[in-house]
Write an enzyme that holds these catalytic residues in place. Structure first.
Site, PDB file in Angstrom:
ATOM      1  N   LYS A  79       2.312  -3.441   6.665  1.00  0.00           N
ATOM      2  CA  LYS A  79       2.685  -3.419   5.237  1.00  0.00           C
ATOM      3  C   LYS A  79       4.187  -3.154   5.106  1.00  0.00           C
ATOM      4  O   LYS A  79       4.871  -3.773   4.295  1.00  0.00           O
ATOM      5  CB  LYS A  79       1.880  -2.357   4.474  1.00  0.00           C
ATOM      6  CG  LYS A  79       0.404  -2.688   4.341  1.00  0.00           C
ATOM      7  CD  LYS A  79       0.152  -3.902   3.440  1.00  0.00           C
ATOM      8  CE  LYS A  79      -1.289  -4.333   3.397  1.00  0.00           C
ATOM      9  NZ  LYS A  79      -1.519  -5.652   2.842  1.00  0.00           N
ATOM     10  N   SER A  84       0.844  -1.198   0.000  1.00  0.00           N
ATOM     11  CA  SER A  84       0.000   0.000   0.000  1.00  0.00           C
ATOM     12  C   SER A  84       0.879   1.247   0.000  1.00  0.00           C
ATOM     13  O   SER A  84       1.999   1.229   0.530  1.00  0.00           O
ATOM     14  CB  SER A  84      -0.850  -0.031   1.266  1.00  0.00           C
ATOM     15  OG  SER A  84      -1.400   1.233   1.526  1.00  0.00           O
ATOM     16  N   TYR A 120      -1.765  -1.071  10.936  1.00  0.00           N
ATOM     17  CA  TYR A 120      -1.997  -1.659   9.611  1.00  0.00           C
ATOM     18  C   TYR A 120      -0.869  -1.236   8.669  1.00  0.00           C
ATOM     19  O   TYR A 120      -0.268  -2.063   7.973  1.00  0.00           O
ATOM     20  CB  TYR A 120      -3.357  -1.182   9.068  1.00  0.00           C
ATOM     21  CG  TYR A 120      -3.504  -1.308   7.570  1.00  0.00           C
ATOM     22  CD1 TYR A 120      -3.803  -2.530   6.982  1.00  0.00           C
ATOM     23  CD2 TYR A 120      -3.309  -0.196   6.737  1.00  0.00           C
ATOM     24  CE1 TYR A 120      -3.909  -2.644   5.597  1.00  0.00           C
ATOM     25  CE2 TYR A 120      -3.414  -0.308   5.357  1.00  0.00           C
ATOM     26  CZ  TYR A 120      -3.707  -1.527   4.794  1.00  0.00           C
ATOM     27  OH  TYR A 120      -3.803  -1.635   3.432  1.00  0.00           O
TER      28      TYR A 120
HETATM   29  C1  UD1 Z   1      -6.854   4.278   3.582  1.00  0.00           C
HETATM   30  C2  UD1 Z   1      -5.606   3.900   4.318  1.00  0.00           C
HETATM   31  C3  UD1 Z   1      -4.662   3.175   3.423  1.00  0.00           C
HETATM   32  C4  UD1 Z   1      -5.328   1.988   2.807  1.00  0.00           C
HETATM   33  C5  UD1 Z   1      -6.522   2.486   2.039  1.00  0.00           C
HETATM   34  C6  UD1 Z   1      -7.188   1.318   1.359  1.00  0.00           C
HETATM   35  C7  UD1 Z   1      -5.229   5.638   6.011  1.00  0.00           C
HETATM   36  C8  UD1 Z   1      -4.319   6.696   6.495  1.00  0.00           C
HETATM   37  N1  UD1 Z   1      -4.926   5.062   4.867  1.00  0.00           N
HETATM   38  O1  UD1 Z   1      -6.521   5.241   2.623  1.00  0.00           O
HETATM   39  O2  UD1 Z   1      -3.568   2.740   4.147  1.00  0.00           O
HETATM   40  O3  UD1 Z   1      -4.434   1.311   1.973  1.00  0.00           O
HETATM   41  O4  UD1 Z   1      -7.411   3.154   2.933  1.00  0.00           O
HETATM   42  O5  UD1 Z   1      -8.435   1.077   1.709  1.00  0.00           O
HETATM   43  O6  UD1 Z   1      -6.206   5.351   6.632  1.00  0.00           O
HETATM   44  N2  UD1 Z   1     -13.137  10.607   3.587  1.00  0.00           N
HETATM   45  C9  UD1 Z   1     -14.120  11.533   3.905  1.00  0.00           C
HETATM   46  N3  UD1 Z   1     -15.306  11.080   4.379  1.00  0.00           N
HETATM   47  C10 UD1 Z   1     -15.557   9.754   4.564  1.00  0.00           C
HETATM   48  C11 UD1 Z   1     -14.556   8.813   4.228  1.00  0.00           C
HETATM   49  C12 UD1 Z   1     -13.342   9.275   3.749  1.00  0.00           C
HETATM   50  O7  UD1 Z   1     -13.925  12.735   3.774  1.00  0.00           O
HETATM   51  O8  UD1 Z   1     -16.676   9.415   5.005  1.00  0.00           O
HETATM   52  C13 UD1 Z   1     -11.844  11.108   3.099  1.00  0.00           C
HETATM   53  C14 UD1 Z   1     -10.683  10.686   3.967  1.00  0.00           C
HETATM   54  O9  UD1 Z   1     -10.563  11.517   5.086  1.00  0.00           O
HETATM   55  C15 UD1 Z   1      -9.540  10.790   2.965  1.00  0.00           C
HETATM   56  C16 UD1 Z   1     -10.182  10.404   1.633  1.00  0.00           C
HETATM   57  O10 UD1 Z   1     -11.582  10.537   1.839  1.00  0.00           O
HETATM   58  O11 UD1 Z   1      -9.117  12.108   2.897  1.00  0.00           O
HETATM   59  C17 UD1 Z   1      -9.897   8.973   1.238  1.00  0.00           C
HETATM   60  O12 UD1 Z   1     -10.150   8.149   2.357  1.00  0.00           O
HETATM   61  P1  UD1 Z   1     -10.174   6.565   2.298  1.00  0.00           P
HETATM   62  O13 UD1 Z   1     -11.015   6.116   1.170  1.00  0.00           O
HETATM   63  O14 UD1 Z   1     -10.498   6.064   3.661  1.00  0.00           O
HETATM   64  O15 UD1 Z   1      -8.687   6.167   1.907  1.00  0.00           O
HETATM   65  P2  UD1 Z   1      -7.278   6.601   2.560  1.00  0.00           P
HETATM   66  O16 UD1 Z   1      -7.455   7.162   3.881  1.00  0.00           O
HETATM   67  O17 UD1 Z   1      -6.582   7.430   1.552  1.00  0.00           O
END
Ligand code: UD1
Length: 341
Positions: free
Chosen positions: A157, A128, A153
């Protein structure tokens, strides 16, 4: 032509099942193992429907040495392993770190031991972009050093990549950015029992009415619209890259490397919501919430290494990812409803 056998651990999961379909369509024979603890046999059935063929499937646990020993003993033609099986919730890993260290690292150790015992010398590891922590330079390339992991997590990795590096196997670690979307059939997708934490599955839940509304986790970041920026990659493009990595590892010796797997373009949370609404002609109810602990402001990939060395390029559009994500959400709901009747 004799099909080459490939062991796919965690093959009933979201990325695993998409990879099975691409492997099969490229002439490989996937042998699938999954304990179904956080996935579903429905994905295997869905893949069988897409491929119109049976898939060899073992409901075994990769952290159970005896079960895996039996599998390797029976499947004597395995030429490579693609190791997906792992726990994947960042949030749960903070609450239950030991579970993550024991399972994610323990199962890899077992796989590596059995590969040695049965003389299987090639592994592709599901890594990841989380290994980079918060990178200093964007787009981030594979030369960036591992920063302190944001969660247990993420640390697993990093440790797994190190463990593989120190083993004698040929290996490729694929560092995924943010996988989204589903196969166009709507028959396979994310069947995790975890409540979704990722952005696109949450948007889909709001669209389907499973949730009333969602929160954008912070709009005060130093980005164009104030929301976090990520690199969203269609899961089918991601799956295709595994096949190309496999072709490469089977046709070369002494491979020990890692590749970024992203599109190379940063997209903000606000842009994802706006695009989803536009493409699927829906309104998503959301409000601005506080920042999520552990979130990185901005990350996207430099994917030139995998372009140059494996000739992999993304071919699926972001729009088709958001459209197929919504198709999967609707179909999946229907399948669940049918099952509960
Ligand atoms: C997360 C993990 C990453 C993992 C990946 C795969 C972290 C720091 N990273 O990535 O290690 O490999 O998932 O599943 O957790 N968001 C919102 N509202 C929501 C949900 C998400 O604003 O309800 C935002 C998050 O804050 C982020 C972005 O959307 O800024 C993407 O989030 P998400 O899809 O959870 O992925 P990552 O956090 O990038």
């Amino acid at each position: 032509m004799n099909k080459k056998d490939v062991l796919v651990t965690g093959g009933a999961g979201y990325i695993g099942v998409h990879t099975i379909v691409e492997l099969y369509n490229s002439g490989y024979k996937p042998i699938v193992v999954d304990n179904l603890s956080n996935s579903s046999i429905k994905n295997i059935k869905g893949a069988e429907q897409i491929l119109n063929d049976k898939i060899t499937f073992y409901q075994y646990d990769c952290s159970d040495f005896d079960q895996m020993d039996k599998l390797f003993g029976e499947q004597i033609n395995i030429e490579a392993v693609i190791h997906f099986a792992a726990f994947k919730s960042v949030e749960e890993s903070v609450r239950e770190p030991q579970k993550y260290y024991t399972n994610n690292i323990g199962s890899l150790e077992i796989i590596l031991d059995l590969m040695k015992k049965y003389k299987v010398s090639n592994i592709i590891f599901s890594s990841s972009c989380t290994v980079y922590g918060s990178p200093d330079i964007l787009p981030v390339n594979e030369l960036a050093s591992f920063k302190k992991a944001e969660s247990p997590y993420g640390e697993t990795k990093q440790l797994c990549e190190k463990l593989i590096d120190s083993s004698k196997t040929n290996s490729i670690s694929l560092r995924y950015f943010n996988p989204v979307g589903s196969h166009k059939s709507g028959l396979i997708g994310d069947c995790s029992s975890d409540k979704p934490n990722n952005l696109v599955p949450i948007i889909c839940e709001v669209a389907s009415g499973k949730r009333n509304s969602m929160k954008i986790n912070g709009k005060d970041y130093d980005t164009d619209d104030g929301t976090c920026v990520r690199d969203y990659i269609h899961v089918v493009d991601l799956a295709r890259a595994h096949v190309m990595a496999l072709d490469h590892i089977l046709n070369n010796t002494n491979i020990k490397t890692a590749y970024n797997l992203g599109v190379g373009k940063g997209v903000s949370v606000q842009e994802v919501i706006n695009s989803f609404e536009k493409i699927n002609n829906l309104k998503i109810s959301y409000e601005i919430g506080p920042r999520r602990v552990g979130d990185i402001e901005k990350i996207f990939s430099d994917n030139s290494k995998i372009n140059d060395e494996l000739n992999w390029f993304p071919i699926m559009s972001f729009e088709s990812a958001l459209e197929s994500a919504w198709r999967w959400e609707k179909n999946h709901k229907k399948i669940l409803k049918k099952d509960s009747n």
